[in-house]
Each structure stands twice: as C-alpha cells, then as structure tokens.
Design an enzyme around this catalytic site. Structure first.
Site, PDB file in Angstrom:
ATOM      1  N   PHE A 110     -21.671 -17.191  -5.282  1.00  0.00           N
ATOM      2  CA  PHE A 110     -20.619 -16.299  -5.783  1.00  0.00           C
ATOM      3  C   PHE A 110     -20.984 -14.820  -5.652  1.00  0.00           C
ATOM      4  CE2 PHE A 110     -23.212 -16.232  -9.595  1.00  0.00           C
ATOM      5  CZ  PHE A 110     -22.874 -15.068 -10.274  1.00  0.00           C
ATOM      6  N   LYS A 111     -22.271 -14.526  -5.531  1.00  0.00           N
ATOM      7  CA  LYS A 111     -22.678 -13.130  -5.408  1.00  0.00           C
ATOM      8  C   LYS A 111     -22.116 -12.476  -4.144  1.00  0.00           C
ATOM      9  CE  LYS A 111     -25.118 -13.667  -9.129  1.00  0.00           C
ATOM     10  NZ  LYS A 111     -26.521 -13.430  -9.360  1.00  0.00           N
ATOM     11  N   ASP A 112     -21.781 -13.286  -3.134  1.00  0.00           N
ATOM     12  CA  ASP A 112     -21.210 -12.742  -1.896  1.00  0.00           C
ATOM     13  C   ASP A 112     -19.905 -11.996  -2.153  1.00  0.00           C
ATOM     14  OD1 ASP A 112     -23.168 -13.764  -0.114  1.00  0.00           O
ATOM     15  OD2 ASP A 112     -22.197 -15.728  -0.143  1.00  0.00           O
ATOM     16  N   LEU A 115     -21.019  -8.591  -3.370  1.00  0.00           N
ATOM     17  CA  LEU A 115     -21.994  -7.917  -2.511  1.00  0.00           C
ATOM     18  C   LEU A 115     -21.525  -7.775  -1.070  1.00  0.00           C
ATOM     19  CD1 LEU A 115     -25.214  -9.301  -4.124  1.00  0.00           C
ATOM     20  CD2 LEU A 115     -24.717  -6.887  -3.719  1.00  0.00           C
ATOM     21  N   THR A 145     -28.544 -13.528  -6.108  1.00  0.00           N
ATOM     22  CA  THR A 145     -28.311 -12.097  -5.877  1.00  0.00           C
ATOM     23  C   THR A 145     -29.161 -11.589  -4.725  1.00  0.00           C
ATOM     24  OG1 THR A 145     -27.616 -11.530  -8.124  1.00  0.00           O
ATOM     25  CG2 THR A 145     -28.643  -9.785  -6.857  1.00  0.00           C
TER      26      THR A 145
END
Length: 497
Positions: A110-112, A115, A145
C-alpha cells in the site's frame, strides 16, 4: 493552506512542510484548519482515480497550480506504475465484507499509493522554496515503506535516500526487494535492532541542531519519506475516497450509506488518512485499528492508556511490529479537539516515561469512532487458511490480522449489519512463510520455491515485480548496530558527491 505543529508553534505553507518533514521541536505538521468540504457521491462518481487525486491534492497543497498537480498525478498513477486500471480495486468477499486491494503498485504494498506521488510533490516543493541544497531522505522501515520509497526516489537528481530496516524484522521477500534495489542515489542499511530503534534515531537527527548544521555545512538538508511527512500522508486519503465510490458503484452500499473500515495498523498513517477522509465527508461509521501481538494501539483504544514499556515481538506480520506509532500524535490532536497544549503534555509523558493516558471522557469520545483489537500469529495463519478454503481468496498476514480482528468483534464494538471494508495492505507473495503454513506447504524451503508451490496450489500468478527481484543481484549488505545510525549518516553526508 498553512500548516502548524501538533505541539503548537509557527505556521508554514505546504511546500515548506513537505520539504522539511518534521516540525520544529519534533511535532508533526497538520493543517491550520482542515478543508471545509463535504464530498458527495454525486460529485465523485464519474471521476477516475487520477481525477479524484487531483481533487484531494488541491485541497492540501494550495501552492501548486492545477497543471502541476495534474502532471504529478498522471506520472504517479498510470499503467506502468500500477497493474490494475482502477489503481485500488475492491474485492467483495460476501455480503458483509469487502477488501480494498492496496497492493497493485510497483512494490506490491500500500505504500506505493503515496510514494508514487510523493517524489513529485517533494520536487515541486523544493522548486517553490527555491532550495538549492541536496536533499537527503532518511527513512526507517518495518518492511514496505523502504522498498516503495527507494523505488519512488531512485535516480532523481540532487536527492539521495538512505533506508534503515531491522535485520531480523522483515520478511525474506521484503529484504530481497530492498537489497536488490537499483539506483545510483540509494543506500540500504540493516540494523541490529527493531523498527522503533531506527525511527527514533532518525527523529533525533531531524530534531538536532547539531545535525542540521553539519548537513548545512555540506550543502545538504534532511527530509523524510515516512508518513510523518504530509506529502506521504495526504495522498493516502485518495484511496478511501475511491473505495467509497467503488462500493457504491458495485451496489454493495447505497450513496451516503455508512460503512466500517478495518485497517492493519502499525505507524498509524493508513488509518489516519481514512479518518481525515471521513472529516471530508466520506460516510465511514467506525474505524477498527487491528494490531498483531505488538498491541499497544489495541490496548489504547480499549483502555485509554498508551504504554510502550513492554516486550517487543517479531511476528509474521512484520510491517506492524511497532511500539511507537508516529502518526498517532496527529490522531491525538484531532481526538482531543485540536488542543496542542494537551497533545504536547501527553506526548512529553510518552517520550519521557513511555506512557500516556487520556481521561474517561476523552476515551468515551474516541471509542465512538475508533476501537482496537489484536490477533496473534496462530490466529493470523488460521484466518489465511479459513478465507482461502471458504472463498478461494488469498490474504497476506497483515490483511489476515485485520480479518481475524473483524471476526473477533461483536456488535457492542462494531455494527456488523453495516458493510465493512478491510484495507488489504500487501500482496500475499511478499510473505511466503505464513502463507505456506496456512496452506500446508513446507515452509522450510527457499522462499522462491515456497512461492512457486503457493502459485501452483492456488492458481495465483507469481507477480512480475517479484520475478524481476528473483532474477536480480544483491547490491547492499550493510549491517550496523542501532547505536551507530547517527555516525553512519554523518559519514554518508561527508562522502556525498
């Protein structure tokens, strides 16, 4: 829009806050006042993910032009960065539960979603601030992350990034992804310690006048890639908005109908973004913060006491192995009626004595919207097994923690007649061991061999991005003691060309 610290102090604009990450004194930047909007289904229903993104980003980054935001969004969210045209598709499990799949980006986590956009927001902020120094991004990661930040910032001119991760605190695939990262401006360092050790060391660096002067003398300034940065946090609001729209479009709920959200929670940025989405009009009824055995947040939402003076556990959901959740401070600010003085008092107690507690009335107000529960490793594996056997749907262990927590709750804490969306934070193939255990596959084999067998057993295709990692060479092997992080950063600055 102006920003201030959760602990009070001077106002700054969004470009300053994005560029610098952490406010003076160690507080976190929050809007001076949240946007006064009431988002409705009718105004959102015909918008693509990209158009929703433009709408949300404009609310929080008012120094950027419409064209600048549009270009940033289109570069971040397209068919080369995400494999699903919806960016965040919704999978309906049954009449009561759906999954918001946040793992279709470049690093399968989900960090994509934040980011992919954040580097463009940071570069725009650097330009608006007329900042000529080199930027050094320091990031601590509990697994996801790190890779997402490295991928987002690789080979960007005049920006370098160093990621610290706990040597024995991430999954084999997460470690593989980081150690094989491409890019001429990236550095990956394992530490003998846990995520909190890395995060605390970085916060000290950001807050230290000595470090700032040392960096400045070398024409370098610090910034962050963790969700302490508003450029990381606010893009996460978008997928809560899109999830609501997709639930209505699918006929799962009606326009304006409330739904619950369960989020596997570590550093608190994901669930906080959902909380802000509710403030903007998205009809979320109840938030459930799902923890693993490191259940400091679950305990807080049940008792009003946040106590990090406890044993730290390495679990099969490593991205949540956190005892000091950075974004929790932002949540406290809103939960305590935007009272910076009270937040400062509580955070001082937490940082000095390891514990904070809210009063009975404050806790009652918190529990109207939030509740917390946890699941241990065995329960997590059982959840993966149960959902696969009953629905032929494969969850990663973090999503499984959330599902297990959902199953534990009764109507006193969560109205199960209200549809619930579980935010699915990672692709299951990033965590071969617990998936193998759930499916009865030999977990002692090489991780890639395990994944081959999982793919053959379930029919889930081996992700292309992991195939690329599989065929790449290891580039980074640094391992240092947690006490040496600051010295490592000083040497890295000194050696920067």
């Amino acid at each position: 829009m102006n920003y201030k610290s959760t602990r009070g102090g001077e106002l700054q604009n969004s470009t300053f806050a994005t560029l610098h990450g952490l406010a003076n004194g160690g507080g976190l930047y929050i809007p001076e006042k949240l946007p006064e909007v009431k988002l409705t289904y009718d105004e959102l229903k015909n918008l693509s993910y990209q158009e929703l993104s433009e709408k949300i980003i404009k609310l929080f980054f008012t120094e950027f032009s419409d064209e600048e935001i549009k270009n940033a969004v289109n570069n971040a969210y397209n068919n080369t960065t995400f494999t699903d045209e919806n960016i965040v598709p919704v999978h309906k499990l049954n009449e009561k539960v759906s999954f918001g799949e946040l793992f279709h980006g470049r690093t399968l986590a989900f960090k994509d979603l934040a980011l992919s956009l954040f580097p463009y927001l940071l570069l725009l902020s650097k330009e608006k601030q007329k900042e000529n120094k080199k930027i050094l991004i320091l990031a601590a990661t509990s697994g996801d992350t790190g890779k997402a930040a490295l991928e987002g910032f690789k080979d960007i001119d005049r920006i370098n990034i160093v990621v610290f991760y706990p040597k024995n605190g991430v999954s084999p695939m997460q470690e593989e992804q980081m150690r094989k990262q491409l890019g001429n401006n990236v550095e990956i360092v394992a530490i003998n310690g846990n995520f909190d050790d890395a995060q605390s060391a970085i916060k000290v660096i950001f807050s230290s006048e000595e470090f700032k002067k040392y960096a400045n003398d070398h024409n370098v300034m610090f910034s962050s890639a963790n969700s302490i940065n508003i450029g990381r946090l606010f893009p996460q609001i978008i997928y809560y908005v899109s999830t609501y729209v997709n639930l209505v479009k699918a006929g799962t709920i009606k326009p304006n109908e409330e739904f619950n959200v369960v989020v596997p929670t570590g550093n608190f940025g994901n669930i906080l973004a959902g909380f802000i989405a509710k403030k903007l009009g998205i009809p979320i009824k109840k938030f459930i913060s799902a923890s693993n055995k490191n259940k400091v947040l679950a305990d807080f939402f049940q008792t009003g006491i946040y106590n990090k003076n406890r044993d730290f556990y390495a679990t099969n959901s490593p991205s949540m192995d956190i005892l000091l959740s950075s974004n929790f401070e932002r949540y406290l600010y809103y939960a305590l009626n935007e009272n910076s003085e009270r937040v400062n008092e509580l955070i001082t107690n937490l940082l000095s004595g390891g514990e904070l507690s809210v009063n009975e009335e404050e806790l009652k107000n918190i529990q109207n919207e939030f509740y917390g529960e946890f699941s241990n490793d065995d329960e997590t594996v059982n959840a993966i097994k149960s959902v696969y056997e009953n629905y032929h749907y494969l969850m990663d262990p973090h999503t499984a923690v959330a599902y297990s927590v959902y199953e534990k709750l009764d109507n006193s804490n969560l109205d199960k007649n209200t549809h619930t969306i579980i935010m699915s934070t990672a692709h299951p193939f990033k965590f071969p061991t617990p998936i193998a255990k759930a499916l009865g596959i030999d977990e002692t084999k090489n991780p890639y061999t395990i994944l081959d067998e999982i793919s053959e057993t379930t029919g889930v295709k081996f992700p292309e991005k992991l195939t690329e990692v599989r065929n790449s060479e290891i580039r980074f092997s640094n391992v240092i003691d947690k006490a040496d992080i600051q010295d490592f950063v000083k040497k890295y600055i000194k050696d920067l060309k």
